[in-house]
Design a protein around this motif. Structure first.
Motif, PDB file in Angstrom:
ATOM      1  N   THR A   6      -6.885   1.463  12.911  1.00 24.51           N
ATOM      2  CA  THR A   6      -6.597   1.882  14.280  1.00 24.51           C
ATOM      3  C   THR A   6      -5.173   2.420  14.322  1.00 24.51           C
ATOM      4  N   LEU A   7      -5.020   3.629  14.821  1.00 26.73           N
ATOM      5  CA  LEU A   7      -3.710   4.257  14.969  1.00 26.73           C
ATOM      6  C   LEU A   7      -3.341   4.248  16.441  1.00 26.73           C
ATOM      7  N   PHE A   8      -2.167   3.676  16.754  1.00 26.16           N
ATOM      8  CA  PHE A   8      -1.718   3.553  18.136  1.00 26.16           C
ATOM      9  C   PHE A   8      -0.674   4.621  18.458  1.00 26.16           C
ATOM     10  N   ALA A   9      -0.874   5.320  19.559  1.00 21.73           N
ATOM     11  CA  ALA A   9       0.092   6.305  20.028  1.00 21.73           C
ATOM     12  C   ALA A   9       1.176   5.603  20.844  1.00 21.73           C
ATOM     13  N   PRO A  10       2.369   6.227  20.987  1.00 28.39           N
ATOM     14  CA  PRO A  10       3.448   5.602  21.772  1.00 28.39           C
ATOM     15  C   PRO A  10       3.052   5.281  23.212  1.00 28.39           C
ATOM     16  N   ASN A  11       2.109   6.057  23.774  1.00 28.09           N
ATOM     17  CA  ASN A  11       1.703   5.814  25.162  1.00 28.09           C
ATOM     18  C   ASN A  11       0.627   4.730  25.293  1.00 28.09           C
ATOM     19  N   GLY A  12       0.263   4.130  24.166  1.00 29.65           N
ATOM     20  CA  GLY A  12      -0.730   3.061  24.194  1.00 29.65           C
ATOM     21  C   GLY A  12      -2.135   3.489  23.827  1.00 29.65           C
ATOM     22  N   ASP A  13      -2.386   4.803  23.792  1.00 28.16           N
ATOM     23  CA  ASP A  13      -3.700   5.275  23.358  1.00 28.16           C
ATOM     24  C   ASP A  13      -3.917   4.944  21.884  1.00 28.16           C
ATOM     25  N   SER A  14      -5.162   4.898  21.476  1.00 36.70           N
ATOM     26  CA  SER A  14      -5.458   4.587  20.085  1.00 36.70           C
ATOM     27  C   SER A  14      -6.691   5.341  19.627  1.00 36.70           C
ATOM     28  N   VAL A  15      -6.794   5.491  18.320  1.00 33.89           N
ATOM     29  CA  VAL A  15      -7.974   6.087  17.707  1.00 33.89           C
ATOM     30  C   VAL A  15      -8.336   5.221  16.505  1.00 33.89           C
ATOM     31  N   SER A  53      -2.483  13.822  13.348  1.00 36.92           N
ATOM     32  CA  SER A  53      -1.405  13.443  12.435  1.00 36.92           C
ATOM     33  C   SER A  53      -1.866  13.411  10.984  1.00 36.92           C
ATOM     34  N   PHE A  54      -3.165  13.146  10.773  1.00 33.69           N
ATOM     35  CA  PHE A  54      -3.700  13.015   9.423  1.00 33.69           C
ATOM     36  C   PHE A  54      -4.544  14.218   9.014  1.00 33.69           C
ATOM     37  N   GLU A  55      -4.408  15.314   9.739  1.00 31.70           N
ATOM     38  CA  GLU A  55      -5.190  16.498   9.425  1.00 31.70           C
ATOM     39  C   GLU A  55      -4.889  16.987   8.008  1.00 31.70           C
ATOM     40  N   GLY A  56      -5.934  17.201   7.235  1.00 30.39           N
ATOM     41  CA  GLY A  56      -5.777  17.689   5.873  1.00 30.39           C
ATOM     42  C   GLY A  56      -5.406  16.628   4.860  1.00 30.39           C
ATOM     43  N   VAL A  57      -5.263  15.377   5.289  1.00 31.13           N
ATOM     44  CA  VAL A  57      -4.892  14.284   4.389  1.00 31.13           C
ATOM     45  C   VAL A  57      -6.152  13.594   3.883  1.00 31.13           C
ATOM     46  N   SER A  58      -6.297  13.511   2.565  1.00 32.60           N
ATOM     47  CA  SER A  58      -7.476  12.850   1.997  1.00 32.60           C
ATOM     48  C   SER A  58      -7.174  11.433   1.531  1.00 32.60           C
ATOM     49  N   SER A  59      -5.976  11.212   1.008  1.00 34.77           N
ATOM     50  CA  SER A  59      -5.603   9.863   0.580  1.00 34.77           C
ATOM     51  C   SER A  59      -4.089   9.717   0.622  1.00 34.77           C
ATOM     52  N   LEU A  60      -3.632   8.476   0.771  1.00 32.99           N
ATOM     53  CA  LEU A  60      -2.203   8.180   0.863  1.00 32.99           C
ATOM     54  C   LEU A  60      -1.904   6.851   0.189  1.00 32.99           C
ATOM     55  N   LYS A  61      -0.767   6.791  -0.477  1.00 37.36           N
ATOM     56  CA  LYS A  61      -0.283   5.517  -0.981  1.00 37.36           C
ATOM     57  C   LYS A  61       0.467   4.796   0.134  1.00 37.36           C
ATOM     58  N   VAL A  62       0.309   3.482   0.167  1.00 40.22           N
ATOM     59  CA  VAL A  62       1.029   2.642   1.112  1.00 40.22           C
ATOM     60  C   VAL A  62       1.852   1.630   0.318  1.00 40.22           C
ATOM     61  N   VAL A  63       3.142   1.552   0.635  1.00 36.33           N
ATOM     62  CA  VAL A  63       4.004   0.515   0.068  1.00 36.33           C
ATOM     63  C   VAL A  63       4.266  -0.483   1.172  1.00 36.33           C
ATOM     64  N   THR A  64       3.943  -1.732   0.931  1.00 35.69           N
ATOM     65  CA  THR A  64       4.134  -2.750   1.955  1.00 35.69           C
ATOM     66  C   THR A  64       4.786  -3.977   1.344  1.00 35.69           C
ATOM     67  N   ILE A  65       5.034  -4.967   2.169  1.00 33.77           N
ATOM     68  CA  ILE A  65       5.721  -6.162   1.691  1.00 33.77           C
ATOM     69  C   ILE A  65       4.975  -6.771   0.516  1.00 33.77           C
ATOM     70  N   CYS A  66       5.724  -7.197  -0.483  1.00 31.68           N
ATOM     71  CA  CYS A  66       5.129  -7.836  -1.654  1.00 31.68           C
ATOM     72  C   CYS A  66       4.790  -9.291  -1.343  1.00 31.68           C
ATOM     73  N   LYS A  67       5.738  -9.983  -0.741  1.00 30.24           N
ATOM     74  CA  LYS A  67       5.535 -11.354  -0.279  1.00 30.24           C
ATOM     75  C   LYS A  67       6.008 -11.438   1.169  1.00 30.24           C
ATOM     76  N   TYR A  68       5.701 -12.541   1.821  1.00 26.74           N
ATOM     77  CA  TYR A  68       5.912 -12.619   3.264  1.00 26.74           C
ATOM     78  C   TYR A  68       7.317 -13.049   3.663  1.00 26.74           C
ATOM     79  N   GLN A  69       8.180 -13.414   2.695  1.00 24.02           N
ATOM     80  CA  GLN A  69       9.544 -13.806   3.024  1.00 24.02           C
ATOM     81  C   GLN A  69      10.338 -12.617   3.571  1.00 24.02           C
ATOM     82  N   PRO A  70      11.298 -12.865   4.482  1.00 30.44           N
ATOM     83  CA  PRO A  70      12.062 -11.773   5.112  1.00 30.44           C
ATOM     84  C   PRO A  70      12.754 -10.841   4.126  1.00 30.44           C
ATOM     85  N   MET A  71      13.218 -11.362   2.980  1.00 30.40           N
ATOM     86  CA  MET A  71      13.938 -10.513   2.042  1.00 30.40           C
ATOM     87  C   MET A  71      13.062  -9.392   1.505  1.00 30.40           C
TER      88      MET A  71
END
Length: 345
Positions: free
Chosen positions: A65-74, A109-127
């Motif tokens: 789900t992608l949320f727009a700044p105005n609260g709309d979502s898709v 926003s994702f027009e023409g995009v077939s795949s993307l890498k995502v880098v996210t937190i490795c562990k849940y600690q704040p660091m």
């Protein structure tokens, strides 16, 4: 492919991205990476199954789900797959790839995009959240030096367990532009050889990459097996040698992740110890690449001064680390001992 003349000490014919700039007309049509405003996304999937099968080269179903700044979502259905070598073993939540092919998910926003890498937190600690912000800024830093670089977009992500067995987790991560899109906006395409040597790669750009890696204290890259490097070949076949595009900077000294250790045999104790791993260069090549870095010094420091993401501590230590790099390249003795004595002949 259109060629540009870039005057830098002396006139040199260069592919866009080699010590030069790419025109707006060559930029990708996708708007995804044209804004620095973070996206807000919720991703729902079977977290236990995803974690248990992280070593399988298989996609898992997920709802996004992608949320727009105005609260709309898709919303729509996509597929995700764990990626990475070390982080797949070490992390509670390894980095992954989003696959939009035949997903039914549609957003401008994702027009023409077939795949993307995502880098996210490795562990849940704040660091570990701070590591994300530091690595994200290093991708932005490299963009100052070459358009042959991965663009990134910050994402405010909520991870939801589709089986309702785990509580939702909200953290920041970032999207990385697909290599095919990097190629499209530079009129190039990816090459995927199993092994290469430095003579097979555009020399000028390899020196640029190597000096940048030295700048940020990253020794976790290698030419022969293209470790943390992609290759792009110009569509103009007069340009024979491909261009290296670096990625994965989490082992850099400027990130200083607690899990990062230098590769064996380099003779350095920590990832914060710089070591130059690129080709040797002539005096004229040295002046050309160093002049490029000198010309970007103020922008580089400003990037960290004005970053809305990194902490004040990271800001100070990063700027100090960058200034130390510039002191090295202005000192012939330091250039000899820290760069020329370890370069690859």
């Amino acid at each position: 492919m259109r060629l540009f003349f870039f005057i830098f000490l002396s006139a040199a014919l260069a592919l866009p991205g080699v010590y030069g700039q790419v025109s707006d007309s060559l930029r990708s049509s996708t708007e995804l990476f044209s804004s620095e405003e973070p996206l807000k996304i919720r991703l729902s999937f079977d977290q236990r199954k995803f974690s248990n099968e992280r070593f399988k080269d298989e996609y898992h179903p997920a709802a996004i789900t992608l949320f727009a700044p105005n609260g709309d979502s898709v919303s729509g259905n996509i597929r995700i797959k764990a990626r990475g070598e070390f982080r797949r073993r070490y992390c509670q939540l390894p980095p992954f790839r989003l696959n939009f092919k035949e997903s039914g998910f549609s957003d401008p926003s994702f027009e023409g995009v077939s795949s993307l890498k995502v880098v996210t937190i490795c562990k849940y600690q704040p660091m570990f959240q701070e590591y994300i912000f530091r690595e994200y800024t290093l991708y932005q830093l490299y963009q100052l030096f070459s358009p042959l670089s991965f663009r990134v977009r910050m994402v405010d992500m909520t991870f939801s367990d589709s089986e309702k067995k785990r509580k939702p987790i909200e953290r920041y991560g970032f999207l990385i532009e697909d290599i095919d899109d990097v190629g499209k906006r530079n009129h190039a395409f990816e090459l995927e050889p199993e092994r290469v040597n430095s003579t097979m790669i555009n020399r000028k750009h390899l020196i640029l990459v190597a000096v940048f890696q030295f700048m940020i204290g990253n020794s976790d890259w290698y030419v022969v097996n293209l470790h943390n490097l992609k290759l792009l070949k110009s569509q103009d076949f007069k340009q024979e040698t491909p261009y290296p595009v670096p990625y994965d900077f989490d082992y850099a000294g400027m990130v200083d992740a607690m899990y990062a250790v230098p590769p064996d045999g380099l003779g350095i104790e920590t990832v914060k110890d710089r070591i130059y791993r690129g080709p040797c260069f002539t005096q004229s090549e040295q002046e050309e690449v160093f002049d490029l870095f000198r010309s970007k010094k103020e922008e580089a420091i400003k990037l960290f001064q004005e970053s809305p993401w990194i902490s004040e501590h990271s800001r100070k230590t990063s700027i100090s680390y960058i200034e130390d790099f510039y002191e090295i390249i202005e000192n012939p003795v330091q250039v000899k001992t820290q760069i020329l004595n370890t370069c690859k002949r």
